[in-house]
Scaffold this motif. Structure first.
Motif, PDB file in Angstrom:
ATOM      1  N   ALA A  27      29.616  -9.649  19.188  1.00  9.40           N
ATOM      2  CA  ALA A  27      29.473  -8.242  19.555  1.00  9.40           C
ATOM      3  C   ALA A  27      29.532  -7.345  18.334  1.00  9.40           C
ATOM      4  O   ALA A  27      28.758  -6.388  18.203  1.00  9.40           O
ATOM      5  CB  ALA A  27      30.560  -7.850  20.554  1.00  9.40           C
ATOM      6  N   TYR A  28      30.437  -7.642  17.433  1.00  9.03           N
ATOM      7  CA  TYR A  28      30.689  -6.789  16.286  1.00  9.03           C
ATOM      8  C   TYR A  28      29.557  -6.843  15.265  1.00  9.03           C
ATOM      9  O   TYR A  28      29.093  -5.807  14.786  1.00  9.03           O
ATOM     10  CB  TYR A  28      31.992  -7.238  15.612  1.00  9.03           C
ATOM     11  CG  TYR A  28      32.707  -6.162  14.837  1.00  9.03           C
ATOM     12  CD1 TYR A  28      33.684  -5.380  15.438  1.00  9.03           C
ATOM     13  CD2 TYR A  28      32.427  -5.947  13.493  1.00  9.03           C
ATOM     14  CE1 TYR A  28      34.372  -4.401  14.728  1.00  9.03           C
ATOM     15  CE2 TYR A  28      33.101  -4.972  12.771  1.00  9.03           C
ATOM     16  CZ  TYR A  28      34.074  -4.205  13.387  1.00  9.03           C
ATOM     17  OH  TYR A  28      34.746  -3.234  12.683  1.00  9.03           O
ATOM     18  N   LYS A  29      29.086  -8.059  14.949  1.00 11.52           N
ATOM     19  CA  LYS A  29      28.127  -8.246  13.862  1.00 11.52           C
ATOM     20  C   LYS A  29      26.891  -9.056  14.236  1.00 11.52           C
ATOM     21  O   LYS A  29      26.034  -9.295  13.389  1.00 11.52           O
ATOM     22  CB  LYS A  29      28.813  -8.958  12.690  1.00 11.52           C
ATOM     23  CG  LYS A  29      29.894  -8.178  11.973  1.00 11.52           C
ATOM     24  CD  LYS A  29      30.582  -9.047  10.929  1.00 11.52           C
ATOM     25  CE  LYS A  29      31.592  -8.259  10.101  1.00 11.52           C
ATOM     26  NZ  LYS A  29      30.932  -7.417   9.070  1.00 11.52           N
ATOM     27  N   GLY A  30      26.801  -9.513  15.492  1.00 10.26           N
ATOM     28  CA  GLY A  30      25.748 -10.430  15.868  1.00 10.26           C
ATOM     29  C   GLY A  30      24.603  -9.803  16.636  1.00 10.26           C
ATOM     30  O   GLY A  30      24.523  -8.581  16.804  1.00 10.26           O
ATOM     31  N   LEU A  31      23.707 -10.663  17.107  1.00 13.62           N
ATOM     32  CA  LEU A  31      22.521 -10.254  17.853  1.00 13.62           C
ATOM     33  C   LEU A  31      22.567 -10.805  19.276  1.00 13.62           C
ATOM     34  O   LEU A  31      23.276 -11.771  19.556  1.00 13.62           O
ATOM     35  CB  LEU A  31      21.255 -10.762  17.158  1.00 13.62           C
ATOM     36  CG  LEU A  31      21.054 -10.391  15.693  1.00 13.62           C
ATOM     37  CD1 LEU A  31      19.779 -11.033  15.156  1.00 13.62           C
ATOM     38  CD2 LEU A  31      21.029  -8.883  15.501  1.00 13.62           C
ATOM     39  N   ASP A  32      21.774 -10.216  20.143  1.00 15.21           N
ATOM     40  CA  ASP A  32      21.773 -10.584  21.556  1.00 15.21           C
ATOM     41  C   ASP A  32      20.329 -10.540  22.053  1.00 15.21           C
ATOM     42  O   ASP A  32      19.676  -9.491  21.978  1.00 15.21           O
ATOM     43  CB  ASP A  32      22.638  -9.577  22.330  1.00 15.21           C
ATOM     44  CG  ASP A  32      23.145 -10.106  23.651  1.00 15.21           C
ATOM     45  OD1 ASP A  32      22.785 -11.238  24.033  1.00 15.21           O
ATOM     46  OD2 ASP A  32      23.914  -9.386  24.313  1.00 15.21           O
ATOM     47  N   LEU A  33      19.805 -11.656  22.542  1.00 17.11           N
ATOM     48  CA  LEU A  33      18.409 -11.769  22.968  1.00 17.11           C
ATOM     49  C   LEU A  33      18.293 -11.796  24.483  1.00 17.11           C
ATOM     50  O   LEU A  33      18.987 -12.569  25.158  1.00 17.11           O
ATOM     51  CB  LEU A  33      17.787 -13.045  22.393  1.00 17.11           C
ATOM     52  CG  LEU A  33      16.405 -13.456  22.931  1.00 17.11           C
ATOM     53  CD1 LEU A  33      15.332 -12.450  22.518  1.00 17.11           C
ATOM     54  CD2 LEU A  33      16.034 -14.858  22.453  1.00 17.11           C
ATOM     55  N   LEU A  69      20.994  -5.136  18.421  1.00 22.70           N
ATOM     56  CA  LEU A  69      21.631  -5.214  17.112  1.00 22.70           C
ATOM     57  C   LEU A  69      23.153  -5.107  17.243  1.00 22.70           C
ATOM     58  O   LEU A  69      23.662  -4.775  18.314  1.00 22.70           O
ATOM     59  CB  LEU A  69      21.077  -4.116  16.204  1.00 22.70           C
ATOM     60  CG  LEU A  69      19.744  -4.420  15.495  1.00 22.70           C
ATOM     61  CD1 LEU A  69      18.626  -4.733  16.471  1.00 22.70           C
ATOM     62  CD2 LEU A  69      19.340  -3.247  14.605  1.00 22.70           C
ATOM     63  N   PRO A  70      23.891  -5.368  16.161  1.00 20.64           N
ATOM     64  CA  PRO A  70      25.354  -5.343  16.219  1.00 20.64           C
ATOM     65  C   PRO A  70      25.917  -3.996  16.674  1.00 20.64           C
ATOM     66  O   PRO A  70      25.398  -2.935  16.332  1.00 20.64           O
ATOM     67  CB  PRO A  70      25.757  -5.625  14.767  1.00 20.64           C
ATOM     68  CG  PRO A  70      24.614  -6.411  14.203  1.00 20.64           C
ATOM     69  CD  PRO A  70      23.393  -5.835  14.845  1.00 20.64           C
ATOM     70  N   LEU A  71      27.029  -4.063  17.407  1.00 17.08           N
ATOM     71  CA  LEU A  71      27.653  -2.861  17.955  1.00 17.08           C
ATOM     72  C   LEU A  71      28.490  -2.097  16.936  1.00 17.08           C
ATOM     73  O   LEU A  71      28.560  -0.864  16.982  1.00 17.08           O
ATOM     74  CB  LEU A  71      28.559  -3.228  19.135  1.00 17.08           C
ATOM     75  CG  LEU A  71      27.882  -3.726  20.405  1.00 17.08           C
ATOM     76  CD1 LEU A  71      28.936  -4.182  21.416  1.00 17.08           C
ATOM     77  CD2 LEU A  71      27.007  -2.629  21.016  1.00 17.08           C
TER      78      LEU A  71
END
Length: 363
Positions: A101-107, A147-149
């Protein structure tokens, strides 16, 4: 031999290749991917707002607006796999959030006309490479990457199979609803970027909910209000009560609401009370503060209505987190259960407001 992937960039950086020999690939030039979900156009590709325009804005707020919460790219491809390389800063991940959530991606990929979770980008360094999904069929797919939150994205590149098609898409979410609020709005403590509640509202309704969440810093300062007033939108949601003291609510709510109303005479404005703090049931000081915040914002809403402010609406805190006291990570920030419960209340109430207006003809 591993499959060769072609990368499409969302920043003005050279293209690079993963799991293959660049000399064997086509020299194809792709357009820069457009970063969507912003409050306004920005010179810095991955910032939510161009804060240089607002010199009086608090330094902390300026920093938070470089976080890419709510930003996304969307495209269509028939690739059997989707990869990414992205860079963020070297700041540490918060103890109450996942690194994804902090630094990653979500597809997400559209299936049967609905957006369905498909994979994540797990961060492992300042610059990370990750296969978001693989071993798919070669049918054409509409894709959405969040993109990261809570970090500043520096670059993003999306990888597809060498011979796959790739087409950038327009924003799939219509209209524009700006939400101004706290860390809860920004996404703490959702497990993935796409689980923050504005992103979930967009996927479930088809409307474009813009995330102007400012962790710990949504306090209705004049410079911030003036920034919000420079964001033309079809509606505004004010979820800033969690950060504002009772005194700040009393002093600043009128300027916030009246400024938006003067700039956008017909746009509905929806005020949301703050959620309870679960630890406030035992910490009497915390519990009392939340009660005072919610009492004061109700007073201000009633005063504004009494002064003739039109198209102003109010959502109470009742049942925003349910009643079993299991809906937060740390007593303050919702977990995924908490955000789900918030949506069960917020979505129908927000839609009930919007459907009163011609531009939101909800079928």
């Amino acid at each position: 031999m591993k499959a060769i992937k072609l990368f499409i960039t969302a920043a003005c950086l050279p293209l690079f290749f993963l799991n293959g020999n660049a000399q064997n690939l086509k020299k194809t030039k792709f357009n820069t991917l457009t970063i969507l979900g912003k409050g306004a156009n920005t010179e810095s590709e991955f910032h939510r707002v161009d804060t240089v325009k607002y010199p009086d804005m608090p330094k902390g707020v300026k920093g938070l607006l470089t976080n890419s919460a709510g930003l996304f790219v969307t495209f269509k491809t028939n690739s059997t796999s989707i990869s990414a390389k992205w860079c963020v800063t070297n700041k540490k991940t918060s103890s109450n959030m996942t690194a994804i959530a902090y630094k990653g991606l979500d597809l997400y990929i559209k299936k049967d006309e609905k957006w369905q979770f498909a994979g994540v980008g797990r961060p492992n360094a300042t610059c990370s490479e990750y296969d978001l999904v693989k071993n798919m069929d070669n049918s054409e797919k509409e894709c959405l990457v969040y993109l990261p939150l809570y970090d500043e994205t520096k670059s993003l590149e999306i990888g597809v199979d060498e011979n796959a098609s790739f087409t950038e898409l327009e924003n799939p979410f219509k209209k524009k609803i700006v939400i101004y609020g706290s860390s809860i709005l920004q996404g703490a403590s959702a497990s993935r970027p796409g689980m923050a509640y504005p992103a979930r509202l967009s996927r479930s309704t088809g409307f474009n909910f813009v995330n102007i969440g400012l962790s710990g810093s949504a306090k209705m300062e004049k410079a911030v209000v003036d920034m919000l007033a420079d964001m033309p939108a079809d509606a505004y949601i004010l979820d800033c009560i969690p950060n504002s003291s009772p005194a700040e609510i009393k002093e600043r709510t009128s300027y916030l609401v009246k400024t938006l109303r003067s700039r956008y005479p017909k746009a509905p404005i929806i005020i949301v009370q703050t959620i309870v703090r679960e630890h406030g049931f035992f910490d009497k000081s915390v519990g009392a503060r939340v009660s005072q915040q919610n009492e004061e914002i109700l007073k201000q809403y009633e005063l504004l209505k009494g002064q003739g402010v039109k198209d102003l609406y109010f959502i109470t805190a009742e049942n925003l987190l349910g009643t079993d006291h299991e809906a937060t990570v740390d007593g303050t920030h919702p977990n995924d259960i908490g955000f789900d419960r918030m949506l069960q209340k917020l979505e129908p109430e927000v839609l009930n407001v919007l459907k009163k207006y011609r531009e939101f003809m909800i079928k």
